[in-house]
Motif scaffolding. Sequence first.
Motif, short mmCIF file in Angstrom:
data_model
loop_
_atom_site.label_atom_id
_atom_site.label_comp_id
_atom_site.label_asym_id
_atom_site.label_seq_id
_atom_site.Cartn_x
_atom_site.Cartn_y
_atom_site.Cartn_z
N ASN A 187 0.85 -1.18 0.00
CA ASN A 187 0.00 0.00 0.00
C ASN A 187 0.89 1.24 0.00
O ASN A 187 1.67 1.45 0.93
CB ASN A 187 -0.90 -0.02 1.24
N VAL A 188 0.76 2.05 -1.04
CA VAL A 188 1.59 3.25 -1.17
C VAL A 188 1.35 4.21 -0.01
O VAL A 188 2.29 4.77 0.56
CB VAL A 188 1.32 3.97 -2.52
N TYR A 189 0.10 4.38 0.37
CA TYR A 189 -0.25 5.33 1.42
C TYR A 189 0.30 4.91 2.78
O TYR A 189 0.74 5.72 3.57
CB TYR A 189 -1.77 5.53 1.47
N GLU A 190 0.26 3.61 3.04
CA GLU A 190 0.81 3.10 4.29
C GLU A 190 2.33 3.30 4.33
O GLU A 190 2.89 3.68 5.36
CB GLU A 190 0.47 1.62 4.45
N ASN B 111 1.25 -2.74 11.88
CA ASN B 111 -0.08 -2.18 11.68
C ASN B 111 -1.04 -2.95 12.56
O ASN B 111 -1.39 -4.09 12.25
CB ASN B 111 -0.48 -2.26 10.21
N PRO B 112 -1.48 -2.36 13.67
CA PRO B 112 -2.39 -3.08 14.58
C PRO B 112 -3.71 -3.50 13.92
O PRO B 112 -4.27 -4.54 14.26
CB PRO B 112 -2.66 -2.08 15.70
N ALA B 113 -4.18 -2.74 12.95
CA ALA B 113 -5.45 -3.10 12.29
C ALA B 113 -5.29 -4.40 11.49
O ALA B 113 -6.18 -5.24 11.50
CB ALA B 113 -5.89 -1.97 11.37
N LYS C 285 -5.03 -7.32 13.93
CA LYS C 285 -6.32 -7.61 14.54
C LYS C 285 -7.18 -8.45 13.58
O LYS C 285 -7.89 -9.36 13.99
CB LYS C 285 -7.02 -6.30 14.89
N ASN C 286 -7.10 -8.13 12.29
CA ASN C 286 -7.88 -8.87 11.29
C ASN C 286 -7.35 -10.28 11.08
O ASN C 286 -8.10 -11.17 10.70
CB ASN C 286 -7.88 -8.12 9.95
N ASN C 287 -6.07 -10.50 11.31
CA ASN C 287 -5.47 -11.82 11.13
C ASN C 287 -5.82 -12.77 12.26
O ASN C 287 -5.71 -13.97 12.12
CB ASN C 287 -3.95 -11.72 11.00
N LEU C 288 -6.25 -12.25 13.41
CA LEU C 288 -6.59 -13.11 14.54
C LEU C 288 -7.91 -13.71 14.38
O LEU C 288 -8.69 -14.17 14.02
CB LEU C 288 -6.57 -12.31 15.86
#
Length: 110
Positions: free
Chosen positions: A26-29, A102-104, A107-110
């Motif tokens: 992701n370029v923005y990240e 990236n905590p988001a 969190k999605n991987n859990l």
Amino acid sequence: MDYRKTNAPSNTVTRDMMKLSGDTGNVYETVAIIGKRANQISVEMKQDLEKKLQEFASYNDNLEEVFENREQIEISRYYEKLPKPTLIAAKEYEDRKVYYKNPAKEKNNL
């Protein structure tokens, strides 16, 4: 990392952001990571400069004693010639010396 010993360029360099954002996808990240690291470097450089210039601080309010201090001018010129924090941060990112998470996403991987 010691920003004084960095091998970052002193002037602006054009970079392929798609290639640079290969790790995050992701370029923005990627830009956000480099921007946050640049802010950290900027704060560190400013604190270091203020600490060095504090040695020359005069607490007298006498206007007649105002003079140019050669050492103070040389220190300021040295810091002006250093690469800008954004260039240092981009070089660190390219060299994979920046740790980020990236905590988001975690969190999605859990």
